[in-house]
Design a protein around this motif. Structure first.
Motif, PDB file in Angstrom:
ATOM      1  N   ARG A  98      -3.435 -21.370 -17.217  1.00 31.97           N
ATOM      2  CA  ARG A  98      -3.071 -21.924 -18.516  1.00 31.97           C
ATOM      3  C   ARG A  98      -2.028 -21.040 -19.192  1.00 31.97           C
ATOM      4  N   ALA A  99      -1.490 -21.560 -20.283  1.00 36.06           N
ATOM      5  CA  ALA A  99      -0.547 -20.788 -21.098  1.00 36.06           C
ATOM      6  C   ALA A  99      -1.269 -20.238 -22.317  1.00 36.06           C
ATOM      7  N   SER A 100      -0.848 -19.074 -22.780  1.00 33.66           N
ATOM      8  CA  SER A 100      -1.471 -18.434 -23.937  1.00 33.66           C
ATOM      9  C   SER A 100      -0.395 -17.953 -24.901  1.00 33.66           C
ATOM     10  N   THR A 101      -0.635 -18.147 -26.186  1.00 33.98           N
ATOM     11  CA  THR A 101       0.345 -17.708 -27.185  1.00 33.98           C
ATOM     12  C   THR A 101       0.541 -16.195 -27.155  1.00 33.98           C
ATOM     13  N   SER A 102      -0.475 -15.457 -26.704  1.00 34.66           N
ATOM     14  CA  SER A 102      -0.347 -14.002 -26.656  1.00 34.66           C
ATOM     15  C   SER A 102       0.544 -13.544 -25.515  1.00 34.66           C
ATOM     16  N   ASN A 103       0.826 -14.437 -24.574  1.00 34.03           N
ATOM     17  CA  ASN A 103       1.691 -14.092 -23.444  1.00 34.03           C
ATOM     18  C   ASN A 103       3.028 -14.812 -23.552  1.00 34.03           C
ATOM     19  N   SER A 104       3.068 -16.070 -23.135  1.00 29.01           N
ATOM     20  CA  SER A 104       4.334 -16.813 -23.119  1.00 29.01           C
ATOM     21  C   SER A 104       4.701 -17.403 -24.477  1.00 29.01           C
ATOM     22  N   GLY A 105       3.707 -17.515 -25.371  1.00 32.03           N
ATOM     23  CA  GLY A 105       3.961 -18.160 -26.654  1.00 32.03           C
ATOM     24  C   GLY A 105       3.562 -19.621 -26.669  1.00 32.03           C
ATOM     25  N   TYR A 106       3.279 -20.187 -25.495  1.00 29.14           N
ATOM     26  CA  TYR A 106       2.800 -21.570 -25.398  1.00 29.14           C
ATOM     27  C   TYR A 106       1.279 -21.561 -25.313  1.00 29.14           C
ATOM     28  N   ASP A 107       0.658 -22.731 -25.450  1.00 30.34           N
ATOM     29  CA  ASP A 107      -0.793 -22.737 -25.575  1.00 30.34           C
ATOM     30  C   ASP A 107      -1.418 -23.959 -24.920  1.00 30.34           C
ATOM     31  N   GLY A 108      -2.314 -23.735 -23.964  1.00 30.39           N
ATOM     32  CA  GLY A 108      -3.077 -24.827 -23.390  1.00 30.39           C
ATOM     33  C   GLY A 108      -3.068 -24.854 -21.875  1.00 30.39           C
ATOM     34  N   TRP A 109      -3.866 -25.767 -21.337  1.00 29.17           N
ATOM     35  CA  TRP A 109      -3.905 -26.016 -19.898  1.00 29.17           C
ATOM     36  C   TRP A 109      -2.953 -27.152 -19.562  1.00 29.17           C
ATOM     37  N   TRP A 110      -2.389 -27.118 -18.363  1.00 31.86           N
ATOM     38  CA  TRP A 110      -1.559 -28.232 -17.902  1.00 31.86           C
ATOM     39  C   TRP A 110      -2.435 -29.390 -17.407  1.00 31.86           C
ATOM     40  N   SER A 111      -3.684 -29.096 -17.149  1.00 32.53           N
ATOM     41  CA  SER A 111      -4.656 -30.101 -16.740  1.00 32.53           C
ATOM     42  C   SER A 111      -5.916 -29.832 -17.549  1.00 32.53           C
ATOM     43  N   ASP A 112      -7.023 -30.465 -17.223  1.00 32.53           N
ATOM     44  CA  ASP A 112      -8.261 -30.108 -17.911  1.00 32.53           C
ATOM     45  C   ASP A 112      -8.738 -28.752 -17.386  1.00 32.53           C
ATOM     46  N   PRO A 113      -9.545 -28.022 -18.149  1.00 34.63           N
ATOM     47  CA  PRO A 113      -9.933 -26.667 -17.753  1.00 34.63           C
ATOM     48  C   PRO A 113     -10.568 -26.582 -16.371  1.00 34.63           C
ATOM     49  N   GLU A 114     -11.400 -27.560 -15.993  1.00 33.94           N
ATOM     50  CA  GLU A 114     -12.060 -27.496 -14.687  1.00 33.94           C
ATOM     51  C   GLU A 114     -11.059 -27.645 -13.554  1.00 33.94           C
ATOM     52  N   ASN A 115     -10.153 -28.608 -13.656  1.00 37.36           N
ATOM     53  CA  ASN A 115      -9.155 -28.793 -12.602  1.00 37.36           C
ATOM     54  C   ASN A 115      -8.141 -27.665 -12.569  1.00 37.36           C
ATOM     55  N   SER A 116      -8.008 -26.929 -13.657  1.00 38.28           N
ATOM     56  CA  SER A 116      -7.052 -25.823 -13.707  1.00 38.28           C
ATOM     57  C   SER A 116      -7.522 -24.611 -12.910  1.00 38.28           C
ATOM     58  N   ARG A 117      -8.718 -24.676 -12.363  1.00 40.30           N
ATOM     59  CA  ARG A 117      -9.209 -23.627 -11.467  1.00 40.30           C
ATOM     60  C   ARG A 117      -9.334 -24.123 -10.035  1.00 40.30           C
ATOM     61  N   ARG A 118      -8.728 -25.281  -9.756  1.00 37.35           N
ATOM     62  CA  ARG A 118      -8.775 -25.859  -8.419  1.00 37.35           C
ATOM     63  C   ARG A 118      -7.354 -26.180  -7.959  1.00 37.35           C
ATOM     64  N   PHE A 119      -7.066 -25.878  -6.724  1.00 35.58           N
ATOM     65  CA  PHE A 119      -5.728 -26.143  -6.189  1.00 35.58           C
ATOM     66  C   PHE A 119      -5.702 -27.576  -5.654  1.00 35.58           C
ATOM     67  N   ASN A 120      -5.311 -28.496  -6.527  1.00 37.21           N
ATOM     68  CA  ASN A 120      -5.234 -29.916  -6.165  1.00 37.21           C
ATOM     69  C   ASN A 120      -3.987 -30.511  -6.812  1.00 37.21           C
ATOM     70  N   ASN A 121      -3.904 -31.824  -6.870  1.00 35.74           N
ATOM     71  CA  ASN A 121      -2.712 -32.469  -7.422  1.00 35.74           C
ATOM     72  C   ASN A 121      -2.934 -33.013  -8.831  1.00 35.74           C
ATOM     73  N   ASN A 122      -3.963 -32.509  -9.521  1.00 30.82           N
ATOM     74  CA  ASN A 122      -4.282 -33.055 -10.838  1.00 30.82           C
ATOM     75  C   ASN A 122      -3.192 -32.803 -11.868  1.00 30.82           C
ATOM     76  N   TYR A 123      -2.400 -31.757 -11.668  1.00 26.72           N
ATOM     77  CA  TYR A 123      -1.261 -31.492 -12.559  1.00 26.72           C
ATOM     78  C   TYR A 123      -0.330 -32.696 -12.610  1.00 26.72           C
ATOM     79  N   PHE A 124      -0.026 -33.262 -11.446  1.00 32.73           N
ATOM     80  CA  PHE A 124       0.883 -34.400 -11.381  1.00 32.73           C
ATOM     81  C   PHE A 124       0.210 -35.673 -11.916  1.00 32.73           C
ATOM     82  N   ILE A 125      -1.066 -35.836 -11.629  1.00 32.98           N
ATOM     83  CA  ILE A 125      -1.803 -36.992 -12.150  1.00 32.98           C
ATOM     84  C   ILE A 125      -1.849 -36.947 -13.675  1.00 32.98           C
ATOM     85  N   THR A 126      -2.148 -35.762 -14.199  1.00 34.84           N
ATOM     86  CA  THR A 126      -2.223 -35.589 -15.654  1.00 34.84           C
ATOM     87  C   THR A 126      -0.881 -35.893 -16.317  1.00 34.84           C
ATOM     88  N   MET A 127       0.191 -35.450 -15.688  1.00 38.60           N
ATOM     89  CA  MET A 127       1.523 -35.664 -16.241  1.00 38.60           C
ATOM     90  C   MET A 127       1.816 -37.153 -16.458  1.00 38.60           C
TER      91      MET A 127
END
Length: 235
Positions: free
Chosen positions: A133-162
């Motif tokens: 995920r992105a964090s305001t304390s690091n990159s300045g952006y905030d949030g997951w690109w997918s839901d939190p559970e899928n963000s810990r799995r190497f799958n294609n949910n990023y593209f589905i979510t988009m």
């Protein structure tokens, strides 16, 4: 030298602010990639080891996905790995090698023009946002690109979510006018309980910056409307 990673990072650049804990301080998990590398530093270059570490993460998180979907394809990084990358100790202006997250044309400049990738390969490389995920304390952006559970799995949910969700501009993330992103805008979606989901301009430009969608120059900073794909575009 097989190209790719040279293990050199400009740690003073803001986009790399979140990497120190993982790479050498170890404050996040109690150990760092550097501490693990000490056992292998005499036989493997750091440039090679960075790639090995990345592939180990993808393999581990892929197995988290396969626990629920055993038929999903396995990763075979070991069978295709090639040693021989050269470690660099200086990398002046290396920040220019990454696309600016709010400049859609940078995907073309960096991935297509500089690296020589096809658009299919560029989209696959952007799939790095599948994890974490992105964090305001690091990159300045905030949030997951997918839901939190899928963000810990190497799958294609990023593209589905988009493509399967709607997105609306979120300006001045964390009060910083230089940081603008897209937040999920589906009806009945509650970011407080379901986890904040976001996309950057460079993410959504993969899907929405074509004439078919009339979204050339997609920009969370400048656009007042939203981004979504009609069902017939997803067939």
């Amino acid at each position: 030298d097989f190209g790719g990673s040279d293990a050199c990072l400009d740690m003073s650049h803001p986009d790399n602010a979140g990497l120190a804990a993982c790479l050498y301080t170890g404050e996040e998990f109690g150990f760092s990639l550097n501490s693990v590398y000490q056992e292998w530093c005499s036989i493997v270059s750091l440039a090679d080891f960075i790639v090995i570490g990345a592939e180990a993460v993808m393999d581990f998180t892929r197995n988290l996905y396969r626990n629920d979907f055993p038929a999903a394809a396995r990763m075979n990084f070991r069978g295709r790995f090639r040693f021989g990358r050269t470690t660099a100790t200086e990398c002046e202006a290396s920040y220019e090698r990454l696309p600016h997250p709010e400049v859609c044309d940078d995907v073309t400049r960096v991935f297509v023009n500089s690296l020589g990738l096809t658009w299919t390969q560029a989209a696959a490389l952007m799939g790095v946002h599948t994890l974490g995920r992105a964090s305001t304390s690091n990159s300045g952006y905030d949030g997951w690109w997918s839901d939190p559970e899928n963000s810990r799995r190497f799958n294609n949910n990023y593209f589905i979510t988009m493509l399967a969700n709607g997105w609306m501009p979120e300006r001045a993330v964390g009060g910083n006018p230089a940081k603008n992103q897209w937040e999920r805008s589906n009806r009945f979606f509650d970011s407080a309980s379901q986890g904040k989901q976001m996309m950057l301009d460079t993410d959504l430009c993969l899907a929405f910056s074509t004439g078919n969608f009339n979204m050339d120059g997609l920009s969370a900073k400048d656009h007042d409307c939203c981004a979504w794909a009609m069902p017939f575009h997803l067939v």
